[in-house]
Design a protein around this motif. Structure first.
Motif, PDB file in Angstrom:
ATOM      1  N   VAL A   1      23.706  30.952   8.340  1.00 42.47           N
ATOM      2  CA  VAL A   1      24.460  31.715   9.336  1.00 42.47           C
ATOM      3  C   VAL A   1      23.654  31.808  10.632  1.00 42.47           C
ATOM      4  CG1 VAL A   1      25.454  33.971   9.919  1.00 42.47           C
ATOM      5  CG2 VAL A   1      25.721  33.048   7.607  1.00 42.47           C
ATOM      6  N   THR A   2      22.351  32.060  10.501  1.00 46.96           N
ATOM      7  CA  THR A   2      21.491  32.185  11.682  1.00 46.96           C
ATOM      8  C   THR A   2      21.476  30.897  12.497  1.00 46.96           C
ATOM      9  OG1 THR A   2      20.071  33.781  10.550  1.00 46.96           O
ATOM     10  CG2 THR A   2      19.135  32.659  12.463  1.00 46.96           C
ATOM     11  N   PHE A   3      21.246  29.776  11.837  1.00 45.07           N
ATOM     12  CA  PHE A   3      21.216  28.497  12.546  1.00 45.07           C
ATOM     13  C   PHE A   3      22.599  28.147  13.094  1.00 45.07           C
ATOM     14  CE2 PHE A   3      17.124  28.070  10.601  1.00 45.07           C
ATOM     15  CZ  PHE A   3      16.418  27.180  11.395  1.00 45.07           C
ATOM     16  N   SER A   4      23.652  28.458  12.352  1.00 41.64           N
ATOM     17  CA  SER A   4      25.017  28.167  12.810  1.00 41.64           C
ATOM     18  C   SER A   4      25.350  28.938  14.069  1.00 41.64           C
ATOM     19  CB  SER A   4      26.023  28.493  11.706  1.00 41.64           C
ATOM     20  OG  SER A   4      25.858  27.653  10.585  1.00 41.64           O
ATOM     21  N   ARG A   5      24.928  30.208  14.120  1.00 39.78           N
ATOM     22  CA  ARG A   5      25.219  31.035  15.298  1.00 39.78           C
ATOM     23  C   ARG A   5      24.545  30.467  16.550  1.00 39.78           C
ATOM     24  NH1 ARG A   5      29.299  34.638  15.282  1.00 39.78           N
ATOM     25  NH2 ARG A   5      28.339  35.140  17.267  1.00 39.78           N
ATOM     26  N   THR A   6      23.346  29.922  16.395  1.00 39.19           N
ATOM     27  CA  THR A   6      22.679  29.347  17.566  1.00 39.19           C
ATOM     28  C   THR A   6      23.341  28.056  18.019  1.00 39.19           C
ATOM     29  OG1 THR A   6      21.079  28.107  16.221  1.00 39.19           O
ATOM     30  CG2 THR A   6      20.465  30.350  16.876  1.00 39.19           C
ATOM     31  N   GLN A   7      24.173  27.478  17.151  1.00 36.37           N
ATOM     32  CA  GLN A   7      24.918  26.261  17.492  1.00 36.37           C
ATOM     33  C   GLN A   7      26.376  26.567  17.844  1.00 36.37           C
ATOM     34  OE1 GLN A   7      23.331  23.274  17.750  1.00 36.37           O
ATOM     35  NE2 GLN A   7      21.490  24.494  17.310  1.00 36.37           N
ATOM     36  N   GLN A   8      26.642  27.844  18.129  1.00 35.25           N
ATOM     37  CA  GLN A   8      27.976  28.307  18.533  1.00 35.25           C
ATOM     38  C   GLN A   8      29.048  28.121  17.455  1.00 35.25           C
ATOM     39  OE1 GLN A   8      26.151  26.321  21.200  1.00 35.25           O
ATOM     40  NE2 GLN A   8      25.331  28.390  21.394  1.00 35.25           N
ATOM     41  N   VAL A   9      28.639  28.113  16.194  1.00 36.55           N
ATOM     42  CA  VAL A   9      29.621  28.114  15.103  1.00 36.55           C
ATOM     43  C   VAL A   9      29.999  29.576  14.863  1.00 36.55           C
ATOM     44  CG1 VAL A   9      30.095  27.514  12.706  1.00 36.55           C
ATOM     45  CG2 VAL A   9      28.578  26.069  14.084  1.00 36.55           C
ATOM     46  N   PRO A  10      31.266  29.953  15.114  1.00 37.04           N
ATOM     47  CA  PRO A  10      31.658  31.371  15.130  1.00 37.04           C
ATOM     48  C   PRO A  10      31.901  31.971  13.745  1.00 37.04           C
ATOM     49  CG  PRO A  10      33.550  30.015  15.635  1.00 37.04           C
ATOM     50  CD  PRO A  10      32.385  29.063  15.474  1.00 37.04           C
TER      51      PRO A  10
END
Length: 352
Positions: free
Chosen positions: A115-124
């Motif tokens: 989730v942390t890495f996804s958020r930095t890649q703009q995955v909502p």
């Protein structure tokens, strides 16, 4: 074609005899009956005749005791009580995070690091509940590999699962012991069984003690285990977690709330009745090793909630500490805001 257009095809367009008009009206009624019957049939197939909302849930891995509460919620009818018809899916070519963030799937099982890495890649995506309160995972290897600390990873082959978080975490642990991550060979083993992989071409891999660790005990195969939490308190993060998309949370909060109410009841049942919960999972997934499920459930049930005030609760500090650990070790690119990554608002009573 709309229904009234279809009906219009059979309506009389002339002033012919009564018999002809009556026959045409019979055709109209038959057509309308056919349409109504088809519609009802479709409703039955989708579950809408029972007033249930169809919901898709994607797991993070093959079914195991991390997921028991979900299976209990189905078997005990907790989802139906909330008006939901939940279908459990296993991940395919698309990751759970991408499927949920893209709106193809309503809910998913993930882990805080993804989730942390996804958020930095703009995955909502948004974490809406912690399945387990503490990180019980670590890097495991057979005793004969002689891997007792992160510096022993040098010259070894790591069997990974394709997550972007694997190499950064290994790098962070090795850096603490002045070891070079570039001297580790990384091999993606996908869904290959851990015990098969380490007998073939892998020296160590990332496992959960509550599942693969228990299985090693049943097999009589002793492992060296390097727990992440032994090397940094910041690595005591939530794994796994339940996720949904920002859009789902904003546009359909009632369904999210109902989903989490049912799931909470499922995990509470698994906490209080681990033996019966294990049998529910075994019945739902008969390919699983029954002895493994039972022993794993006994080990895991008290750890679902641990010392938290309720199952699923998440603390901001856990999210913040993990992100700071990554940033301090130059392992996280992009901005990360903990307040946008998780919420307790969908837990029963709003997480209070």
């Amino acid at each position: 074609m709309r229904r009234n257009e279809l009906v219009g095809m059979f309506l009389p367009h002339s002033t012919g005899g009564k018999e002809m008009r009556r026959n045409k009206w019979l055709l109209v009624l038959c057509a309308m009956l056919l349409i109504w019957t088809t519609a009802c049939s479709n409703d039955v197939a989708s579950g809408t005749d029972k007033g249930l909302t169809k919901v898709k849930l994607m797991l993070d891995w093959t079914p195991n005791t991390n997921h028991t509460g979900l299976y209990v919620a189905i078997a005990k009818g907790y989802f139906k009580e909330e008006g939901l018809d939940v279908e459990i899916l296993q991940p395919g070519k698309t990751t759970t995070e991408a499927a949920v963030g893209g709106g193809q799937i309503d809910f998913g099982v993930s882990v805080q690091e993804n989730v942390t890495f996804s958020r930095t890649q703009q995955v909502p995506i948004l974490s809406i509940g912690a399945i387990i309160q503490h990180n019980t995972s670590g890097f495991a290897s057979p005793m004969n590999k002689n891997i007792k600390s992160p510096k022993d990873f040098v010259g070894k082959t790591y069997g990974g699962y394709g997550s972007p978080t694997e190499k950064p975490i290994i790098q962070a642990l090795m850096t603490k012991e002045q070891a070079d991550v570039n001297k580790v060979k990384f091999l993606n083993i996908g869904s290959v069984d851990f015990f098969t992989a380490v007998k073939r071409d892998v020296d160590f891999s990332w496992i959960y003690q509550g599942w693969t660790g228990i299985e090693s005990e049943l097999r009589g195969e002793k492992l060296n285990m390097i727990y992440l939490t032994d090397y940094a308190k910041e690595l005591d993060y939530y794994t796994p977690v339940l996720i949904t998309s920002e859009q789902k949370a904003k546009q359909d909060p009632e369904t999210v709330r109902k989903f989490m109410k049912a799931v909470s009841k499922g995990y509470q049942f698994a906490i209080e009745s681990p033996d019966e919960a294990a049998e529910i999972l075994i019945k739902a997934e008969p390919d699983l090793n029954p002895e493994l499920v039972r022993k794993s459930q006994q080990w895991l049930s008290p750890r679902y909630q641990a010392e938290a005030k309720q199952w699923g609760h998440q603390e901001r500090s856990v999210w913040d500490n993990y992100a700071q650990f990554l940033q301090k070790n130059n392992l996280l690119e992009g901005k990360f805001n903990p307040d946008e990554a998780f919420t307790n608002q969908f837990l029963p009573q709003g997480g209070k």
